[in-house]
Design a protein around this motif. Structure first.
Motif, PDB file in Angstrom:
ATOM      1  N   ALA A  44       7.113   5.075   5.518  1.00  0.00           N
ATOM      2  CA  ALA A  44       6.231   4.046   4.958  1.00  0.00           C
ATOM      3  C   ALA A  44       4.769   4.357   5.261  1.00  0.00           C
ATOM      4  O   ALA A  44       3.894   4.219   4.398  1.00  0.00           O
ATOM      5  N   LEU A  45       4.484   4.799   6.487  1.00  0.00           N
ATOM      6  CA  LEU A  45       3.109   5.144   6.846  1.00  0.00           C
ATOM      7  C   LEU A  45       2.636   6.353   6.053  1.00  0.00           C
ATOM      8  O   LEU A  45       1.496   6.392   5.584  1.00  0.00           O
ATOM      9  N   PHE A  46       3.508   7.342   5.903  1.00  0.00           N
ATOM     10  CA  PHE A  46       3.155   8.542   5.133  1.00  0.00           C
ATOM     11  C   PHE A  46       2.785   8.166   3.697  1.00  0.00           C
ATOM     12  O   PHE A  46       1.778   8.628   3.152  1.00  0.00           O
ATOM     13  N   VAL A  64       6.350  15.706  11.737  1.00  0.00           N
ATOM     14  CA  VAL A  64       7.265  16.559  10.967  1.00  0.00           C
ATOM     15  C   VAL A  64       6.955  16.453   9.477  1.00  0.00           C
ATOM     16  O   VAL A  64       6.898  17.464   8.761  1.00  0.00           O
ATOM     17  N   PHE A  65       6.731  15.216   9.006  1.00  0.00           N
ATOM     18  CA  PHE A  65       6.405  15.008   7.589  1.00  0.00           C
ATOM     19  C   PHE A  65       5.080  15.681   7.238  1.00  0.00           C
ATOM     20  O   PHE A  65       4.952  16.311   6.181  1.00  0.00           O
ATOM     21  N   TYR A  66       4.105  15.528   8.114  1.00  0.00           N
ATOM     22  CA  TYR A  66       2.773  16.097   7.879  1.00  0.00           C
ATOM     23  C   TYR A  66       2.847  17.621   7.779  1.00  0.00           C
ATOM     24  O   TYR A  66       2.272  18.227   6.869  1.00  0.00           O
ATOM     25  N   ARG A  67       3.556  18.233   8.709  1.00  0.00           N
ATOM     26  CA  ARG A  67       3.638  19.694   8.713  1.00  0.00           C
ATOM     27  C   ARG A  67       4.386  20.211   7.493  1.00  0.00           C
ATOM     28  O   ARG A  67       4.019  21.248   6.916  1.00  0.00           O
ATOM     29  N   ALA A  68       5.443  19.486   7.077  1.00  0.00           N
ATOM     30  CA  ALA A  68       6.172  19.896   5.878  1.00  0.00           C
ATOM     31  C   ALA A  68       5.276  19.807   4.642  1.00  0.00           C
ATOM     32  O   ALA A  68       5.313  20.678   3.770  1.00  0.00           O
ATOM     33  N   GLU A  69       4.454  18.775   4.582  1.00  0.00           N
ATOM     34  CA  GLU A  69       3.545  18.594   3.449  1.00  0.00           C
ATOM     35  C   GLU A  69       2.500  19.701   3.396  1.00  0.00           C
ATOM     36  O   GLU A  69       2.123  20.171   2.322  1.00  0.00           O
ATOM     37  N   LYS A  70       2.023  20.133   4.566  1.00  0.00           N
ATOM     38  CA  LYS A  70       0.969  21.139   4.643  1.00  0.00           C
ATOM     39  C   LYS A  70       1.516  22.568   4.699  1.00  0.00           C
ATOM     40  O   LYS A  70       0.740  23.523   4.753  1.00  0.00           O
ATOM     41  N   ALA A 121       0.818  -1.220   0.000  1.00  0.00           N
ATOM     42  CA  ALA A 121       0.000   0.000   0.000  1.00  0.00           C
ATOM     43  C   ALA A 121       0.847   1.262   0.000  1.00  0.00           C
ATOM     44  O   ALA A 121       0.362   2.330  -0.325  1.00  0.00           O
ATOM     45  N   ALA A 122       2.128   1.136   0.388  1.00  0.00           N
ATOM     46  CA  ALA A 122       2.986   2.313   0.507  1.00  0.00           C
ATOM     47  C   ALA A 122       3.493   2.733  -0.874  1.00  0.00           C
ATOM     48  O   ALA A 122       4.660   2.583  -1.198  1.00  0.00           O
ATOM     49  N   VAL A 123       2.604   3.232  -1.704  1.00  0.00           N
ATOM     50  CA  VAL A 123       2.954   3.601  -3.068  1.00  0.00           C
ATOM     51  C   VAL A 123       2.761   5.087  -3.312  1.00  0.00           C
ATOM     52  O   VAL A 123       2.912   5.551  -4.433  1.00  0.00           O
ATOM     53  N   GLY A 124       2.387   5.847  -2.291  1.00  0.00           N
ATOM     54  CA  GLY A 124       2.177   7.278  -2.451  1.00  0.00           C
ATOM     55  C   GLY A 124       3.493   8.026  -2.516  1.00  0.00           C
ATOM     56  O   GLY A 124       4.571   7.445  -2.424  1.00  0.00           O
ATOM     57  N   PRO A 125       3.429   9.360  -2.680  1.00  0.00           N
ATOM     58  CA  PRO A 125       4.658  10.159  -2.734  1.00  0.00           C
ATOM     59  C   PRO A 125       5.386  10.169  -1.404  1.00  0.00           C
ATOM     60  O   PRO A 125       4.779  10.041  -0.347  1.00  0.00           O
ATOM     61  N   LYS A 126       6.697  10.318  -1.484  1.00  0.00           N
ATOM     62  CA  LYS A 126       7.507  10.384  -0.276  1.00  0.00           C
ATOM     63  C   LYS A 126       7.329  11.750   0.390  1.00  0.00           C
ATOM     64  O   LYS A 126       6.984  12.729  -0.261  1.00  0.00           O
ATOM     65  N   PRO A 127       7.572  11.820   1.704  1.00  0.00           N
ATOM     66  CA  PRO A 127       7.458  13.123   2.380  1.00  0.00           C
ATOM     67  C   PRO A 127       8.537  14.089   1.901  1.00  0.00           C
ATOM     68  O   PRO A 127       9.605  13.672   1.445  1.00  0.00           O
ATOM     69  N   LYS A 128       8.246  15.382   2.005  1.00  0.00           N
ATOM     70  CA  LYS A 128       9.205  16.397   1.590  1.00  0.00           C
ATOM     71  C   LYS A 128      10.419  16.429   2.507  1.00  0.00           C
ATOM     72  O   LYS A 128      11.516  16.794   2.078  1.00  0.00           O
ATOM     73  N   HIS A 129      10.189  16.077   3.764  1.00  0.00           N
ATOM     74  CA  HIS A 129      11.287  16.023   4.734  1.00  0.00           C
ATOM     75  C   HIS A 129      11.759  14.577   4.836  1.00  0.00           C
ATOM     76  O   HIS A 129      10.946  13.663   4.918  1.00  0.00           O
ATOM     77  N   GLU A 130      13.057  14.344   4.837  1.00  0.00           N
ATOM     78  CA  GLU A 130      13.584  12.989   4.896  1.00  0.00           C
ATOM     79  C   GLU A 130      14.254  12.728   6.235  1.00  0.00           C
ATOM     80  O   GLU A 130      14.838  13.623   6.842  1.00  0.00           O
ATOM     81  N   ASP A 131      14.137  11.492   6.692  1.00  0.00           N
ATOM     82  CA  ASP A 131      14.804  11.055   7.923  1.00  0.00           C
ATOM     83  C   ASP A 131      15.279   9.626   7.711  1.00  0.00           C
ATOM     84  O   ASP A 131      14.482   8.726   7.470  1.00  0.00           O
ATOM     85  N   GLY A 132      16.585   9.417   7.793  1.00  0.00           N
ATOM     86  CA  GLY A 132      17.156   8.113   7.488  1.00  0.00           C
ATOM     87  C   GLY A 132      17.226   7.143   8.640  1.00  0.00           C
ATOM     88  O   GLY A 132      17.731   6.024   8.474  1.00  0.00           O
ATOM     89  N   THR A 133      16.731   7.537   9.824  1.00  0.00           N
ATOM     90  CA  THR A 133      16.759   6.621  10.961  1.00  0.00           C
ATOM     91  C   THR A 133      15.745   5.503  10.760  1.00  0.00           C
ATOM     92  O   THR A 133      14.883   5.557   9.877  1.00  0.00           O
ATOM     93  N   LEU A 134      15.840   4.461  11.591  1.00  0.00           N
ATOM     94  CA  LEU A 134      14.886   3.359  11.498  1.00  0.00           C
ATOM     95  C   LEU A 134      13.470   3.854  11.744  1.00  0.00           C
ATOM     96  O   LEU A 134      12.532   3.505  11.017  1.00  0.00           O
ATOM     97  N   GLU A 135      13.299   4.698  12.764  1.00  0.00           N
ATOM     98  CA  GLU A 135      11.974   5.264  13.034  1.00  0.00           C
ATOM     99  C   GLU A 135      11.498   6.106  11.854  1.00  0.00           C
ATOM    100  O   GLU A 135      10.315   6.102  11.510  1.00  0.00           O
ATOM    101  N   GLY A 136      12.427   6.830  11.227  1.00  0.00           N
ATOM    102  CA  GLY A 136      12.077   7.652  10.084  1.00  0.00           C
ATOM    103  C   GLY A 136      11.609   6.821   8.896  1.00  0.00           C
ATOM    104  O   GLY A 136      10.701   7.232   8.159  1.00  0.00           O
TER     105      GLY A 136
END
Length: 255
Positions: A86-88, A171-177, A66-81
């Motif tokens: 993926a959820l975004f 953080v991803f949500y706020r960057a997107e909005k 299902a994770a086929v949407g666009p990537k977030p504008k902000h990137e985070d390379g950590t495991l949590e990120g």
């Protein structure tokens, strides 16, 4: 603060969409008993686990697909990120809904020690943890993507990272909005008119099209003036900092 006010411009007000947190919190009233019953037990007394591994694997595959949407504008390379990314990407056109559901889970972790225990204790039987979280989320009307995501975290033994994952998703949500957090610290509380002036001044400095999320705090230690943190930028016009700079200059040996 006078220099900030001089650069004034209109600013939009922003209020995060209201969420059904009351319903989610109400569901936690019976959680203390459930959490106690789910606490780790000696191996000899644990009930036989239901065969959920096979069921969990398809859930993980479904979430990945299902994770086929666009990537977030902000990137985070950590495991949590990577999990938050993926959820975004799996949120699709339901980003607002998913963000509200994830924020609700974080609020419950902050307000209920029993819910935090349920999420973060590694020794709790995974099947029991899935059942408890699924029940809470479904009764609260959480999106299916959120429920599936929690199952994947439990399956991969990463559910203890949930709070950090939610923070990164925010953080991803706020960057997107186009939402920019703006934290203002003053020595004493600002009046409503002063807050409005600071808000207008900082909007002038913000990127065009951004919406500021204002937060006002007090810290007597700065003595006067303002310290403003907007996104990653810091504007320190406090009296304490100016005195410190003056002291440094006075201590410089004369050439």
């Amino acid at each position: 603060s006078r220099s900030l006010v001089a650069q004034s411009a209109p600013v939009s007000t922003f209020e995060e969409p209201p969420r059904a947190l009351a319903m989610m919190r109400a569901l936690l009233r019976g959680l203390p008993v459930a959490a106690r019953s789910l606490r780790p037990q000696p191996a000899a007394f644990r009930p036989a686990a239901a065969p959920c591994a096979a069921a969990a694997a398809p859930a993980a595959r479904h979430f990945a697909a299902a994770a086929v949407g666009p990537k977030p504008k902000h990137e985070d390379g950590t495991l949590e990120g990577r999990y938050a990314t993926a959820l975004f990407m799996a949120s699709g056109g339901k980003l607002d809904k998913v963000y509200g559901d994830m924020s609700g889970l974080r609020s419950m972790m902050e307000e209920s020690q029993d819910f935090k225990l349920l999420v973060e204790t590694p020794g709790i039987d995974p099947d029991s943890k899935v059942a408890a979280l699924e029940s809470v989320c479904k009764k609260a009307g959480s999106d299916a993507a959120v429920i599936n995501f929690l199952k994947v975290l439990i399956e991969n033994k990463r559910i203890h990272m949930l709070q950090r994952i939610v923070d990164l998703f925010e953080v991803f949500y706020r960057a997107e909005k186009g939402l920019v957090p703006c934290k203002v610290t003053s020595a004493a509380a600002l009046s409503s008119s002063q807050q409005a002036e600071v808000k207008k001044a900082m909007e002038k400095r913000a990127e065009k099209g951004s919406t500021l999320i204002m937060e006002f705090n007090t810290n007597p230690a700065i003595l006067g003036g303002l310290v403003v943190k907007m996104g990653e930028a810091v504007f320190d016009n406090s009296v304490a900092t100016r005195l410190e700079r003056l002291q440094t200059q006075l201590l410089v040996p004369l050439s």
